[in-house]
Motif scaffolding. Sequence first.
Motif, PDB file in Angstrom:
ATOM      1  N   MET A   1      -1.015  -7.372   6.344  1.00  0.00           N
ATOM      2  CA  MET A   1       0.211  -7.267   5.553  1.00  0.00           C
ATOM      3  C   MET A   1       1.426  -6.967   6.432  1.00  0.00           C
ATOM      4  O   MET A   1       2.453  -6.517   5.954  1.00  0.00           O
ATOM      5  CB  MET A   1       0.061  -6.182   4.482  1.00  0.00           C
ATOM      6  N   GLY A   2       1.295  -7.213   7.738  1.00  0.00           N
ATOM      7  CA  GLY A   2       2.362  -6.903   8.679  1.00  0.00           C
ATOM      8  C   GLY A   2       3.309  -8.063   8.908  1.00  0.00           C
ATOM      9  O   GLY A   2       2.914  -9.235   8.897  1.00  0.00           O
ATOM     10  N   PHE A   3       4.573  -7.743   9.116  1.00  0.00           N
ATOM     11  CA  PHE A   3       5.613  -8.733   9.384  1.00  0.00           C
ATOM     12  C   PHE A   3       6.567  -8.184  10.434  1.00  0.00           C
ATOM     13  O   PHE A   3       6.769  -6.972  10.535  1.00  0.00           O
ATOM     14  CB  PHE A   3       6.396  -9.059   8.109  1.00  0.00           C
ATOM     15  N   LEU A   4       7.172  -9.080  11.197  1.00  0.00           N
ATOM     16  CA  LEU A   4       8.174  -8.698  12.176  1.00  0.00           C
ATOM     17  C   LEU A   4       9.446  -9.463  11.856  1.00  0.00           C
ATOM     18  O   LEU A   4       9.466 -10.703  11.886  1.00  0.00           O
ATOM     19  CB  LEU A   4       7.710  -9.018  13.602  1.00  0.00           C
TER      20      LEU A   4
ATOM     21  N   VAL B   1      12.489  -5.564  13.466  1.00  0.00           N
ATOM     22  CA  VAL B   1      12.076  -4.564  12.487  1.00  0.00           C
ATOM     23  C   VAL B   1      10.637  -4.847  12.077  1.00  0.00           C
ATOM     24  O   VAL B   1      10.333  -5.957  11.623  1.00  0.00           O
ATOM     25  CB  VAL B   1      12.986  -4.590  11.235  1.00  0.00           C
ATOM     26  N   LYS B   2       9.760  -3.851  12.264  1.00  0.00           N
ATOM     27  CA  LYS B   2       8.366  -3.984  11.835  1.00  0.00           C
ATOM     28  C   LYS B   2       8.247  -3.560  10.375  1.00  0.00           C
ATOM     29  O   LYS B   2       8.781  -2.528   9.973  1.00  0.00           O
ATOM     30  CB  LYS B   2       7.458  -3.092  12.683  1.00  0.00           C
ATOM     31  N   MET B   3       7.545  -4.390   9.611  1.00  0.00           N
ATOM     32  CA  MET B   3       7.275  -4.076   8.210  1.00  0.00           C
ATOM     33  C   MET B   3       5.775  -4.188   7.992  1.00  0.00           C
ATOM     34  O   MET B   3       5.115  -5.037   8.597  1.00  0.00           O
ATOM     35  CB  MET B   3       8.011  -5.050   7.294  1.00  0.00           C
ATOM     36  N   ASP B   4       5.239  -3.338   7.141  1.00  0.00           N
ATOM     37  CA  ASP B   4       3.814  -3.388   6.833  1.00  0.00           C
ATOM     38  C   ASP B   4       3.589  -2.723   5.487  1.00  0.00           C
ATOM     39  O   ASP B   4       4.436  -1.972   4.992  1.00  0.00           O
ATOM     40  CB  ASP B   4       3.004  -2.676   7.923  1.00  0.00           C
ATOM     41  N   GLY B   5       2.449  -2.988   4.933  1.00  0.00           N
ATOM     42  CA  GLY B   5       2.049  -2.361   3.689  1.00  0.00           C
ATOM     43  C   GLY B   5       1.025  -1.269   3.946  1.00  0.00           C
ATOM     44  O   GLY B   5       0.453  -1.181   5.035  1.00  0.00           O
ATOM     45  N   PRO B   6       0.760  -0.452   2.946  1.00  0.00           N
ATOM     46  CA  PRO B   6      -0.260   0.593   3.084  1.00  0.00           C
ATOM     47  C   PRO B   6      -1.658  -0.015   3.064  1.00  0.00           C
ATOM     48  O   PRO B   6      -1.855  -1.151   2.633  1.00  0.00           O
ATOM     49  CB  PRO B   6      -0.024   1.472   1.859  1.00  0.00           C
TER      50      PRO B   6
ATOM     51  N   ARG C   1       8.161  -0.044   4.838  1.00  0.00           N
ATOM     52  CA  ARG C   1       8.061  -0.885   3.649  1.00  0.00           C
ATOM     53  C   ARG C   1       9.423  -1.557   3.448  1.00  0.00           C
ATOM     54  O   ARG C   1      10.457  -0.952   3.712  1.00  0.00           O
ATOM     55  CB  ARG C   1       7.739  -0.074   2.388  1.00  0.00           C
ATOM     56  N   PRO C   2       9.448  -2.785   2.969  1.00  0.00           N
ATOM     57  CA  PRO C   2      10.730  -3.445   2.719  1.00  0.00           C
ATOM     58  C   PRO C   2      11.642  -2.649   1.783  1.00  0.00           C
ATOM     59  O   PRO C   2      12.857  -2.624   1.970  1.00  0.00           O
ATOM     60  CB  PRO C   2      10.319  -4.785   2.102  1.00  0.00           C
ATOM     61  N   THR C   3      11.053  -1.979   0.810  1.00  0.00           N
ATOM     62  CA  THR C   3      11.873  -1.172  -0.103  1.00  0.00           C
ATOM     63  C   THR C   3      12.521   0.008   0.626  1.00  0.00           C
ATOM     64  O   THR C   3      13.654   0.385   0.313  1.00  0.00           O
ATOM     65  CB  THR C   3      11.032  -0.665  -1.283  1.00  0.00           C
ATOM     66  N   GLU C   4      11.817   0.581   1.598  1.00  0.00           N
ATOM     67  CA  GLU C   4      12.397   1.658   2.407  1.00  0.00           C
ATOM     68  C   GLU C   4      13.568   1.121   3.223  1.00  0.00           C
ATOM     69  O   GLU C   4      14.615   1.767   3.336  1.00  0.00           O
ATOM     70  CB  GLU C   4      11.349   2.245   3.352  1.00  0.00           C
TER      71      GLU C   4
ATOM     72  N   LYS D   1      11.798  -3.030  -9.569  1.00  0.00           N
ATOM     73  CA  LYS D   1      13.089  -2.992  -8.871  1.00  0.00           C
ATOM     74  C   LYS D   1      13.693  -1.590  -8.925  1.00  0.00           C
ATOM     75  O   LYS D   1      13.301  -0.763  -9.757  1.00  0.00           O
ATOM     76  CB  LYS D   1      14.056  -3.999  -9.490  1.00  0.00           C
ATOM     77  N   PHE D   2      14.628  -1.336  -8.031  1.00  0.00           N
ATOM     78  CA  PHE D   2      15.358  -0.078  -8.084  1.00  0.00           C
ATOM     79  C   PHE D   2      16.283  -0.124  -9.290  1.00  0.00           C
ATOM     80  O   PHE D   2      17.033  -1.086  -9.480  1.00  0.00           O
ATOM     81  CB  PHE D   2      16.180   0.148  -6.808  1.00  0.00           C
ATOM     82  N   THR D   3      16.187   0.892 -10.124  1.00  0.00           N
ATOM     83  CA  THR D   3      17.057   0.986 -11.290  1.00  0.00           C
ATOM     84  C   THR D   3      18.203   1.959 -11.060  1.00  0.00           C
ATOM     85  O   THR D   3      19.204   1.928 -11.761  1.00  0.00           O
ATOM     86  CB  THR D   3      16.253   1.447 -12.524  1.00  0.00           C
ATOM     87  N   HIS D   4      18.036   2.826 -10.078  1.00  0.00           N
ATOM     88  CA  HIS D   4      19.089   3.791  -9.738  1.00  0.00           C
ATOM     89  C   HIS D   4      18.931   4.164  -8.268  1.00  0.00           C
ATOM     90  O   HIS D   4      17.816   4.388  -7.804  1.00  0.00           O
ATOM     91  CB  HIS D   4      18.970   5.044 -10.614  1.00  0.00           C
ATOM     92  N   ILE D   5      20.047   4.184  -7.570  1.00  0.00           N
ATOM     93  CA  ILE D   5      20.066   4.618  -6.180  1.00  0.00           C
ATOM     94  C   ILE D   5      21.137   5.677  -6.038  1.00  0.00           C
ATOM     95  O   ILE D   5      22.283   5.470  -6.456  1.00  0.00           O
ATOM     96  CB  ILE D   5      20.347   3.435  -5.219  1.00  0.00           C
TER      97      ILE D   5
END
Length: 141
Positions: A11-14, A23-28, A39-42, A85-89
């Motif tokens: 589940m890894g992406f660069l 930027v390294k991205m990965d899932g749990p 995580r992309p959301t982070e 999706k994010f509903t509030h930030i």
Amino acid sequence: MKTTTTWTGKMGFLGKNPSRHEVKMDGPATIGGEDNGSRPTELLLQAVAGCTAIDIISILRKMRIEPERFETEVEGTRAEEHPKKFTHIHIHYILDGDIPEKKLARAIKLSKDEYCSVSHTLNADITASYTLNGQKGEMDV
């Protein structure tokens, strides 16, 4: 602007950006990842924080104000159902230095309402608060 994101296995992406940063991205592990990246959301929350922080520093400098310290804390609330999706930030700005509170509030408002392209790209309700020299302030936005 164009970026590329390349799968690195499981589940890894660069992600590679025009500025030549990666930027390294990965899932749990629970979804088959190895937890080797953000995580992309982070990254989305960090992008909002970075965009508005750059705006605020730029605006304060135009006012001839230089913070001694500047940090952001961003908290996102996500929907329970997919696409979750994010509903509030909420962005909380923490600054120290000789900064007039009204000028800080003006810089935050300008970033939020006019300049931050990342937050304007999102449909979430984005709010802001700040702490200046250890004292929490109230936003009138």
